[in-house]
Design an enzyme around this catalytic site. Structure first.
Site, PDB file in Angstrom:
ATOM      1  N   TYR A  38     -11.571  -6.346  10.224  1.00 36.41           N
ATOM      2  CA  TYR A  38     -10.954  -5.884  11.463  1.00 36.41           C
ATOM      3  C   TYR A  38     -10.775  -7.064  12.415  1.00 36.41           C
ATOM      4  O   TYR A  38     -11.718  -7.452  13.106  1.00 36.41           O
ATOM      5  CB  TYR A  38     -11.806  -4.782  12.100  1.00 36.41           C
ATOM      6  CG  TYR A  38     -12.030  -3.631  11.152  1.00 36.41           C
ATOM      7  CD1 TYR A  38     -11.137  -2.566  11.106  1.00 36.41           C
ATOM      8  CD2 TYR A  38     -13.110  -3.633  10.260  1.00 36.41           C
ATOM      9  CE1 TYR A  38     -11.315  -1.527  10.208  1.00 36.41           C
ATOM     10  CE2 TYR A  38     -13.295  -2.595   9.357  1.00 36.41           C
ATOM     11  CZ  TYR A  38     -12.395  -1.553   9.336  1.00 36.41           C
ATOM     12  OH  TYR A  38     -12.564  -0.525   8.445  1.00 36.41           O
ATOM     13  N   LYS A  79     -20.931  -7.557   3.165  1.00 37.22           N
ATOM     14  CA  LYS A  79     -20.115  -7.038   2.065  1.00 37.22           C
ATOM     15  C   LYS A  79     -19.736  -8.149   1.087  1.00 37.22           C
ATOM     16  O   LYS A  79     -19.723  -7.934  -0.133  1.00 37.22           O
ATOM     17  CB  LYS A  79     -18.866  -6.340   2.629  1.00 37.22           C
ATOM     18  CG  LYS A  79     -19.169  -5.048   3.379  1.00 37.22           C
ATOM     19  CD  LYS A  79     -17.925  -4.286   3.795  1.00 37.22           C
ATOM     20  CE  LYS A  79     -17.258  -4.892   4.998  1.00 37.22           C
ATOM     21  NZ  LYS A  79     -16.155  -4.036   5.531  1.00 37.22           N
ATOM     22  N   GLU A 131       0.838  -1.203   0.000  1.00 37.97           N
ATOM     23  CA  GLU A 131       0.000   0.000   0.000  1.00 37.97           C
ATOM     24  C   GLU A 131       0.870   1.249   0.000  1.00 37.97           C
ATOM     25  O   GLU A 131       1.851   1.347   0.730  1.00 37.97           O
ATOM     26  CB  GLU A 131      -0.899   0.038   1.238  1.00 37.97           C
ATOM     27  CG  GLU A 131      -1.746   1.312   1.315  1.00 37.97           C
ATOM     28  CD  GLU A 131      -2.420   1.519   2.651  1.00 37.97           C
ATOM     29  OE1 GLU A 131      -3.474   0.880   2.854  1.00 37.97           O
ATOM     30  OE2 GLU A 131      -1.908   2.301   3.484  1.00 37.97           O
TER      31      GLU A 131
END
Length: 657
Positions: free
Chosen positions: A152, A178, A18
């Site tokens: 998470y 999701k 990232e």
């Protein structure tokens, strides 16, 4: 190609990376150089972050598109939906598709507060949660995009989450929604507790999906302070067994901390891979736009080192371009032909003269770093080709002169670092915001209605009775105690101080107050202060006083919310205000006050006044006050250059004459 398909096609362990869009143009150019080097680590994909509410939208889209077109690595762009207009979402998705980007990480982002919350309710935004964005992308674009979501392992937290326990079981329900809406892969929040991740992974496999790609998010430990900072922001617990590996005597030694951090990450990866029997084969690194620790982790990890070994086998051990010792054959030149990097054993006089130098006013210091000009750097050898993968990995690990130059900014240095660094700025890379919840903000700062109330907030922070102000939740450093009374007096006079440091001269790097860096070093600091001041007070009182002394004694930058800027220095100047001299090492700089970084911070600092104002309804006393400060105040940064006179800056500021 989609991340889902790439994942299933890759049998051996791998990494992904990232990055966040740098705040400055030179930082972006340096980041592209860094990303090119890191492709040698063969990442499955890279991700580019998106600022809350689309605050970095243009920079994110530019960086993601450039990376997709030049790196030959699939790019996944973050996209947050909360407090972001549908038109911005559509434009971002269209531009991604046109740039060849086929992977999106769909996130909710920070929930809106105050006026933003009221506006989002009245506009009936279709995006309140990440599941709404996943569903929208899949319904509107079908399989044009491979969509990822966040998870998470320790449970999700809102802001400071006062009174609420993190509950991964509760979050699994939302994660399942999701996935059922069409999510193709999952990346977790960063963590350091392997047991909690492994428990989460088992629950994920049992209750959501046996084969959906799940990537654990890992952040290298680059310094002790930022290790804690990152864990706090992410609500990630740090096991005592890890904390105990950083005794107080090494916490200020960044090299020692980084070395231990590399070992810890290698152990985490090894344990996850073994205890999941290889189900977890991809590891996602939050790079902070840095490369050295990640290259070291990959090279030394029993799970990942095959990446480096395979690179060597593919290129052949006898290729001289693959040997770091022969990189003098691959000089790096800037667009003007200046040789700024050279790994030859004997440096010629001509090359020494062509190296760039910087000075700290009274002392000229040579800095061993890759300096990028406005036109950028390029790698060249006789064939015009890039160094081999093995050489690039060695450079990323910091080996040789090229490695030291390439990783010159390796320790994150926040907004007072060098703005040429890709890592310059806040460590999360998500843009300016008040990093506490609305309820926590009201608890900390109440409802300010007068300038006197604002003074009290800043003074309480300096006294330690509150641990944050809207611009900083890090607390005060130990050295602030040396100038605490002076800072309190400045705030009583209406100088609302944001940042400062006292001067010091040749202090040992092991000092309990000033200490940082390797052992047996000597540290130097110039005193400086950064503060908000009413424009009239600046123009009629403080500025004339500074101009009277002249820039050899005091230099300044000043600006306001309209974008205005003034200084008594030459254009594009900078001042190093903290540096260290260490045995067998080039001079290290950790704090720099410069024009470009000041301008970037000026805009962010004033935007936080606006964010604070949004906590209160329009036309209420607090809202009106904060908007007036945003409009009528200046941000001023002052550096005192005679670091041997430790009291002179504060005496000048407090002098009533």
């Amino acid at each position: 190609m989609s991340i889902r398909d790439l994942y299933h096609a890759r049998a051996s362990p791998f990494i992904s990376l990232e990055f966040f869009p740098p705040k400055t143009e030179l930082g972006t150019r340096n980041l592209m150089e860094r990303m090119h080097r890191m492709t040698a680590l063969d990442p499955l994909f890279i991700t580019v972050t998106w600022g809350a509410g689309g605050t970095t939208a243009e920079k994110t889209l530019t960086l993601a598109s450039l990376a997709q077109q030049t790196l030959n690595i699939p790019v996944c762009m973050h996209l947050t939906c909360t407090n972001t207009e549908k038109a911005i979402i559509d434009d971002a998705l269209d531009r991604c598709y046109n740039a060849g980007i086929r992977n999106i990480l769909a996130l909710r982002g920070d929930p809106p507060i105050g006026e933003d919350w009221l506006d989002s309710q009245s506009n009936e935004s279709p995006f309140k949660y990440a599941v709404d964005l996943v569903r929208y992308i899949k319904q509107s674009y079908g399989d044009k995009f491979c969509v990822g979501v966040a998870a998470y392992p320790e449970g999700h937290c809102e802001g400071e989450a006062e009174g609420h326990e993190q509950d991964p079981l509760k979050d699994l329900v939302y994660l399942k929604e999701k996935v059922e809406a069409g999510a193709d892969f999952v990346i977790t929040q960063l963590f350091y507790d392997v047991e909690k991740f492994l428990t989460f992974e088992m629950l994920f496999r049992e209750r959501i999906s046996q084969d959906l790609p799940l990537f654990p998010g890992l952040m290298p430990i680059n310094s002790y302070l930022l290790f804690h900072r990152a864990a706090k922001l992410s609500h990630a617990s740090i096991p005592p067994a890890i904390l105990s590996r950083f005794p107080p005597e090494i916490q200020s030694d960044d090299n020692a901390v980084k070395s231990i951090g590399v070992d810890i990450l290698i152990e985490l990866i090894q344990e996850i891979y073994q205890r999941t029997s290889g189900r977890i084969k991809g590891f996602h690194f939050y790079t902070l736009n840095l490369e050295k620790a990640i290259a070291q982790i990959v090279s030394q990890s029993p799970v990942l080192s095959h990446i480096v070994n395979e690179s060597s086998e593919e290129e052949g051990e006898d290729e001289t371009s693959g040997e770091i010792g022969s990189i003098e054959n691959v000089p790096i030149e800037d667009a003007d032909g200046d040789i700024v990097l050279d790994d030859s054993n004997e440096e010629t006089v001509a090359n020494r003269k062509r190296r760039r130098h910087s000075s700290l006013d009274s002392a000229k210091l040579i800095f061993n770093r890759a300096i990028v000009t406005e036109k950028g750097l390029r790698y060249n050898n006789e064939n015009g080709s890039m160094p081999s993968k093995k050489a690039l990995i060695s450079i990323s690990k910091g080996h040789g002169t090229l490695g030291r130059d390439a990783t010159w900014d390796e320790f994150p240095n926040g907004r007072f670092g060098d703005s040429r660094s890709p890592a310059y700025g806040e460590i999360d890379g998500y843009g300016p915001s008040i990093k506490v919840s609305k309820s926590k903000a009201l608890e900390l700062w109440g409802i300010p209605k007068t300038i006197g109330d604002l003074k009290d907030i800043f003074i309480k922070y300096l006294e330690g009775s509150t641990d944050a102000i809207p611009w900083s939740d890090l607390g005060l450093s130990a050295e602030t105690a040396l100038i605490q009374e002076e800072l309190i007096q400045l705030n009583y006079r209406g100088y609302l101080t944001l940042a400062s440091q006292p001067a010091t001269n040749a202090t040992l790097s092991s000092d309990k107050i000033f200490g940082w860096g390797p052992a047996k070093g000597r540290l130097y600091q110039k005193a400086f202060v950064e503060m908000f001041i009413h424009r009239q007070q600046w123009e009629t009182t403080l500025k004339p006083k500074l101009d009277h002394y002249g820039r050899r004694k005091f230099s300044y930058y000043a600006g306001d919310s309209s974008g205005s800027f003034e200084t008594n220095l030459d254009p594009h100047s900078s001042s190093v205000v903290t540096w260290g001299v260490f045995p067998n090492s080039p001079v290290k700089q950790t704090t720099i006050i410069e024009e470009e970084s000041f301008k970037a911070w000026r805009d962010e600092a004033f935007s936080i006044w606006s964010e604070w104002a949004k906590l209160f309804p329009r036309n209420t006393p607090a809202n009106i006050l904060l908007r007036l400060v945003h409009k009528d105040y200046c941000l001023v940064s002052i550096v005192h250059h005679d670091f041997k006179e430790t009291d002179e800056l504060w005496e000048m500021l407090l002098d009533q004459a």
